[in-house]
Design an enzyme around this catalytic site. Structure first.
Site, PDB file in Angstrom:
ATOM      1  N   ASN A   1      -2.025   0.337   6.555  1.00 32.32           N
ATOM      2  CA  ASN A   1      -1.406  -0.990   7.256  1.00 32.32           C
ATOM      3  C   ASN A   1      -0.628  -1.500   6.348  1.00 32.32           C
ATOM      4  OD1 ASN A   1      -3.498  -1.834   5.424  1.00 32.32           O
ATOM      5  ND2 ASN A   1      -4.687  -3.051   7.267  1.00 32.32           N
TER       6      ASN A   1
ATOM      7  N   PHE B   1     -15.534   3.629   6.429  1.00 30.91           N
ATOM      8  CA  PHE B   1     -14.230   3.974   6.167  1.00 30.91           C
ATOM      9  C   PHE B   1     -13.926   4.202   4.607  1.00 30.91           C
ATOM     10  CE2 PHE B   1     -14.423  -0.328   7.537  1.00 30.91           C
ATOM     11  CZ  PHE B   1     -13.855  -0.898   6.252  1.00 30.91           C
TER      12      PHE B   1
ATOM     13  N   HIS C   1      -2.268  -5.419   1.577  1.00 32.75           N
ATOM     14  CA  HIS C   1      -3.529  -5.982   1.627  1.00 32.75           C
ATOM     15  C   HIS C   1      -3.296  -7.707   1.108  1.00 32.75           C
ATOM     16  CE1 HIS C   1      -7.725  -7.179  -0.023  1.00 32.75           C
ATOM     17  NE2 HIS C   1      -6.853  -7.740  -1.007  1.00 32.75           N
TER      18      HIS C   1
ATOM     19  N   ARG D   1      -1.725 -14.326   4.754  1.00 32.36           N
ATOM     20  CA  ARG D   1      -2.667 -13.690   5.875  1.00 32.36           C
ATOM     21  C   ARG D   1      -1.789 -13.897   7.343  1.00 32.36           C
ATOM     22  NH1 ARG D   1      -7.105 -11.898   4.657  1.00 32.36           N
ATOM     23  NH2 ARG D   1      -8.081 -11.775   6.783  1.00 32.36           N
TER      24      ARG D   1
ATOM     25  N   TYR E   1     -12.592  -2.333  -3.848  1.00 29.93           N
ATOM     26  CA  TYR E   1     -13.365  -2.405  -2.480  1.00 29.93           C
ATOM     27  C   TYR E   1     -14.556  -2.119  -2.488  1.00 29.93           C
ATOM     28  CZ  TYR E   1      -8.417  -2.014  -0.025  1.00 29.93           C
ATOM     29  OH  TYR E   1      -7.331  -2.202   0.161  1.00 29.93           O
TER      30      TYR E   1
ATOM     31  N   ARG F   1       2.568  -6.154   9.324  1.00 31.02           N
ATOM     32  CA  ARG F   1       1.864  -5.250   9.932  1.00 31.02           C
ATOM     33  C   ARG F   1       2.436  -4.766  11.331  1.00 31.02           C
ATOM     34  NH1 ARG F   1      -3.704  -7.230   7.550  1.00 31.02           N
ATOM     35  NH2 ARG F   1      -4.013  -6.150   5.641  1.00 31.02           N
TER      36      ARG F   1
ATOM     37  N   GLU G   1      -9.555 -10.907  -7.452  1.00 34.91           N
ATOM     38  CA  GLU G   1      -8.520  -9.840  -7.537  1.00 34.91           C
ATOM     39  C   GLU G   1      -7.392  -9.918  -8.377  1.00 34.91           C
ATOM     40  OE1 GLU G   1      -7.609  -9.529  -3.287  1.00 34.91           O
ATOM     41  OE2 GLU G   1      -9.909  -9.058  -2.615  1.00 34.91           O
TER      42      GLU G   1
ATOM     43  N   LYS H   1       0.884  -1.282  -0.050  1.00 33.92           N
ATOM     44  CA  LYS H   1       0.035  -0.125  -0.048  1.00 33.92           C
ATOM     45  C   LYS H   1       0.787   1.365  -0.034  1.00 33.92           C
ATOM     46  CE  LYS H   1      -4.212  -2.187   2.173  1.00 33.92           C
ATOM     47  NZ  LYS H   1      -5.055  -2.135   3.485  1.00 33.92           N
TER      48      LYS H   1
ATOM     49  N   THR I   1      -5.242  -6.943  10.608  1.00 31.70           N
ATOM     50  CA  THR I   1      -5.600  -5.873  10.097  1.00 31.70           C
ATOM     51  C   THR I   1      -5.413  -4.621  10.714  1.00 31.70           C
ATOM     52  OG1 THR I   1      -7.663  -6.717   8.880  1.00 31.70           O
ATOM     53  CG2 THR I   1      -7.481  -4.254   8.997  1.00 31.70           C
TER      54      THR I   1
HETATM   55  P1  CMP Z   1      -7.736  -4.308   3.293  1.00 31.88           P
HETATM   56  O1  CMP Z   1      -7.205  -5.866   3.664  1.00 31.88           O
HETATM   57  O2  CMP Z   1      -6.889  -3.849   2.292  1.00 31.88           O
HETATM   58  O3  CMP Z   1      -9.439  -4.308   3.430  1.00 31.88           O
HETATM   59  C1  CMP Z   1     -10.081  -3.339   3.598  1.00 31.88           C
HETATM   60  C2  CMP Z   1      -9.252  -2.198   4.188  1.00 31.88           C
HETATM   61  O4  CMP Z   1      -9.834  -1.009   4.723  1.00 31.88           O
HETATM   62  C3  CMP Z   1      -8.268  -2.802   5.270  1.00 31.88           C
HETATM   63  O5  CMP Z   1      -7.303  -3.481   4.831  1.00 31.88           O
HETATM   64  C4  CMP Z   1      -7.733  -1.566   6.050  1.00 31.88           C
HETATM   65  O6  CMP Z   1      -6.708  -0.905   5.697  1.00 31.88           O
HETATM   66  C5  CMP Z   1      -9.066  -0.441   5.717  1.00 31.88           C
HETATM   67  N1  CMP Z   1      -9.713  -0.067   6.941  1.00 31.88           N
HETATM   68  C6  CMP Z   1      -9.617   1.250   7.330  1.00 31.88           C
HETATM   69  N2  CMP Z   1     -10.397   1.525   8.299  1.00 31.88           N
HETATM   70  C7  CMP Z   1     -10.840   0.394   8.669  1.00 31.88           C
HETATM   71  C8  CMP Z   1     -11.665  -0.318   9.930  1.00 31.88           C
HETATM   72  N3  CMP Z   1     -12.112   0.577  10.872  1.00 31.88           N
HETATM   73  N4  CMP Z   1     -11.860  -1.530   9.908  1.00 31.88           N
HETATM   74  C9  CMP Z   1     -11.532  -2.484   8.956  1.00 31.88           C
HETATM   75  N5  CMP Z   1     -10.680  -2.273   7.899  1.00 31.88           N
HETATM   76  C10 CMP Z   1     -10.349  -0.755   7.842  1.00 31.88           C
END
Ligand code: CMP
Length: 139
Positions: A113, A58, A116, A86, A50, A103, A127, A10, A92
């Site tokens: 973070n 968010f 992905h 993962r 997304y 992370r 994807e 990212k 996350t």
């Molecule tokens: P990702 O795995 O890319 O999928 C969705 C993304 O939303 C997640 O990683 C986070 O980077 C982002 N995100 C931002 N805020 C939140 C939140 N409150 N809960 C979960 N994901 C979030």
């Protein structure tokens, strides 16, 4: 079985010149980079990618963040690739990520973070196809 997953390094990570450091952790976890490209996502691309989070509070911030700088999209191959990826990514929310994970080491916040990773084999296929043509993937 040897399977594939989809990964994004990212903008928070590319900005801090961590592409190699993140990739090294993926490789150390037994994953092989079989496709990789650095791109600037368009707003439309990020919204489409997304789409499942469209109703989340968010969503708009997430899309803005994902287009705020370059990302590196990758196809990773390995034994049980979705789960292996993962595991090495960590939770996350970096505050909850285990020691040794990407992370824990690099993420700035739940949004920024660093990586992905696909959450299932089905989504990995979708994807991967969203960003790569079959001939761009060299196993
Ligand atoms: P990702 O795995 O890319 O999928 C969705 C993304 O939303 C997640 O990683 C986070 O980077 C982002 N995100 C931002 N805020 C939140 C939140 N409150 N809960 C979960 N994901 C979030």
């Amino acid at each position: 079985a040897t399977t594939r997953t989809f990964s994004i390094i990212k903008p928070d990570a590319t900005r801090r010149n961590l592409t190699g450091a993140v990739t090294a952790k993926l490789e150390e976890a037994g994953l092989r980079v079989v496709a990789s490209k650095r791109i600037r996502m368009t707003k439309e691309q990020a919204e489409g990618f997304y789409a499942v989070h469209k109703e989340r509070p968010f969503f708009n911030d997430l899309v803005s963040f994902m287009i705020s700088g370059p990302v590196v999209v990758q196809v990773l191959e390995g034994e049980d690739a979705v789960a292996a990826n993962r595991k090495i990514m960590g939770a996350t929310n970096p505050a909850q990520a285990d020691e040794g994970t990407i992370r824990k080491a690099f993420a700035e916040s739940i949004e920024a973070n660093s990586v992905h990773g696909s959450d299932s084999a089905e989504n990995a296929e979708i994807e991967i196809a969203y960003f790569f043509k079959p001939e761009e993937i060299v196993g």
